[in-house]
Design a protein around this motif. Structure first.
Motif, PDB file in Angstrom:
ATOM      1  N   UNK A 166      -2.151   0.554  -0.669  1.00 41.13           N
ATOM      2  CA  UNK A 166      -3.117   1.643  -0.820  1.00 41.13           C
ATOM      3  C   UNK A 166      -2.721   2.536  -1.990  1.00 41.13           C
ATOM      4  N   UNK A 167      -3.657   2.742  -2.875  1.00 37.81           N
ATOM      5  CA  UNK A 167      -3.482   3.663  -3.994  1.00 37.81           C
ATOM      6  C   UNK A 167      -3.915   5.070  -3.608  1.00 37.81           C
ATOM      7  N   UNK A 168      -5.066   5.172  -2.932  1.00 36.78           N
ATOM      8  CA  UNK A 168      -5.690   6.462  -2.615  1.00 36.78           C
ATOM      9  C   UNK A 168      -6.223   6.396  -1.197  1.00 36.78           C
ATOM     10  N   UNK A 169      -6.076   7.495  -0.457  1.00 34.03           N
ATOM     11  CA  UNK A 169      -6.521   7.525   0.945  1.00 34.03           C
ATOM     12  C   UNK A 169      -7.172   8.864   1.247  1.00 34.03           C
ATOM     13  N   UNK A 170      -8.279   8.826   2.008  1.00 27.53           N
ATOM     14  CA  UNK A 170      -8.965  10.023   2.482  1.00 27.53           C
ATOM     15  C   UNK A 170      -9.821   9.629   3.671  1.00 27.53           C
ATOM     16  N   UNK A 171     -10.226  10.514   4.624  1.00 27.27           N
ATOM     17  CA  UNK A 171      -9.964  11.951   4.617  1.00 27.27           C
ATOM     18  C   UNK A 171      -8.858  12.412   5.557  1.00 27.27           C
TER      19      UNK A 171
END
Length: 500
Positions: A86-91
């Motif tokens: 994973x590079x980016x995670x939200x929310x």
């Protein structure tokens, strides 16, 4: 399991998780179902993690941007974080491996209000969504998706994605069909009022319609949701619950609440469940919930006839209660409604129904500012979740917490919150095992006295000493002594205890 996939076109797209994972590429933006350990995809996360590991072994990069409803489980967030996929995670997240990666700056994380996250996707703030992976109870003859134990941001991700993968999970009860109420939030500038005036009102359909041409794979699973059991209420939790009920009784005595008309929202955890256990023996009847998650305590209230309806976006049930829900879903769907989180957390509806919001916290300062997310201001725990949605817009907002943590080394009441998620303007009541501080209509200086009174006795002298020192300054509306405002936190960092 073919009877769960009733659409001929989609039945022809059934394949293995490994086959379906080939449609998820490095660099993709992936939106998945799942909210507080319920309704998340069970097979694809592991298959994607294995693809990432294989790529890394070859020296290739393989990471995705992952969008969810809220937290998922170790076999989803956990396996992907451990595979460095994973590079980016939200929310919102709660997995220990993911949390470690975020705090080590190995994974980018955006902590967004849950009611905002679907809108961000709708309006294209994140760019093009490549893949949506959604768990379903079944696929209808028309190709509609019957969601499972969570709705979350499913609608927004299914609408936005270029490719759709559906996991049909036979562990989830088919009798969940009819429990969901799917209503799409129109995109700007075509918004209209959300037509909900009471928690039990249904305004949509029990299924999600999708573009069948976007479906690239269907995967069959038979796996349970993974939620940890809640701990039995201890003495501290019981005292907090008792103090919360005392506050409610005070509202009744003041004519601001009736025993037949309490609408609640509750955050997740052992203390909120203790509060709901206290309601079982209270004078309150016909309780309603307009909230994010259905917890064990709400199921007990429904079983006891004390709660008439609970509206949420997902379950957050212990394994025992999840099995009960599966066994008796046909009964519970008469009193439980699962909605998209843009609706369950919508400020307009929260304000309209006049609910009393109750959420947990990491710390509060003496003026009523609340830190829900970052230990000592820097170490992310889980995220703000929906607490901001309900705190800012509820009729009454309250926060509950034990007065200390880590065997007394950490005080929940501090001179100055090291990170602020909910400001003094939105926080109305704070409750510990030592009482409740009703902050409504008070000046900062008056709030400080009430907040110190509910701190642990070991910390009250230190807080009073700080407040006296702060009052020697020049400006006294909100007195602070900035050189020592974070002394509790520096003591913790240097000496292992906020006491110093």
């Amino acid at each position: 399991m073919s009877e769960r996939i009733a659409n001929d076109k989609l039945r022809g797209k059934v394949m293995s998780p490994e086959g379906a994972a080939q449609f998820v590429n490095a660099g993709d933006k992936v939106g998945i179902s799942g909210f507080t350990g319920a309704g998340y995809p069970k097979a694809l996360p592991t298959a994607i993690a294995e693809r990432a590991k294989a790529a890394h072994d070859k020296g290739d990069d393989f990471k995705i941007d992952l969008f969810t409803g809220a937290s998922t489980a170790p076999d989803c967030d956990g396996v992907l974080a451990e595979a460095n996929a994973i590079n980016f995670r939200t929310p919102y997240q709660s997995d220990p491996s993911m949390r470690n990666s975020i705090n080590a700056a190995q994974m980018k994380y955006a902590d967004i209000h849950l009611s905002h996250s679907g809108m961000y996707m709708q309006q294209g703030f994140f760019g093009q969504l490549d893949v949506a992976i959604v768990e379903a109870v079944r696929i209808t003859e028309e190709g509609h998706i019957i969601p499972s134990s969570a709705v979350g941001n499913n609608v927004e991700y299914l609408d936005a994605a270029q490719r759709i993968i559906i996991e049909v999970n036979s562990w989830q009860s088919e009798h969940l069909e009819g429990m969901h109420d799917i209503w799409r939030m129109p995109q700007l500038p075509n918004r209209i009022p959300v037509p909900i005036t009471s928690p039990g009102q249904r305004i949509g359909s029990p299924w999600i319609d999708i573009d069948l041409d976007k479906v690239v794979a269907v995967v069959e699973t038979n796996s349970p949701d993974r939620n940890a059991p809640f701990k039995p209420a201890d003495e501290v939790s019981q005292k907090i619950a008792s103090n919360f009920l005392d506050f409610l009784e005070g509202e009744v005595a003041a004519g601001r609440l009736s025993y037949d008309g309490y609408i609640m929202q509750s955050g997740v955890g052992n203390v909120p469940n203790a509060v709901m256990a206290g309601l079982l023996d209270s004078k309150f009847e016909n309780i309603q919930a307009y909230t994010e998650v259905i917890q064990d305590g709400m199921v007990d209230l429904i079983d006891a006839g004390k709660m008439t309806v609970a509206s949420a976006t997902a379950f957050s049930l212990s394994p025992e209660y999840a099995e009960r829900m599966n066994d008796q879903a046909e009964k519970y769907r008469d009193s439980i409604i699962l909605r998209p989180q843009q609706i369950s957390n919508h400020p307009e509806v929260i304000r309209r129904v006049g609910l009393i919001a109750t959420n947990g916290m990491i710390e509060a300062d003496i003026y009523g500012n609340i830190n829900s997310t970052n230990v000592s201001g820097t170490r992310m725990m889980n995220g703000i979740g929906g607490s901001g949605d309900f705190t800012r817009n509820g009729y009454i907002s309250s926060f509950i917490s034990p007065s200390v943590a880590k065997d007394g080394a950490i005080s929940a009441i501090v001179p100055f919150a090291s990170h602020i998620d909910h400001t003094e303007h939105d926080v109305m009541v704070v409750i510990t095992e030592y009482g409740y501080a009703d902050l409504r209509g008070l000046t900062p200086r008056d709030r400080a006295k009430k907040m110190i009174a509910i701190a642990h006795p070991d910390y009250r002298p230190l807080l009073e000493e700080y407040y006296e020192r702060a009052n020697k300054g020049k400006f006294l509306h909100t007195p602070h002594d900035l050189p020592t405002a974070f002394s509790f936190h520096t003591n913790l960092a240097d000496k292992g205890s906020m006491k110093g």
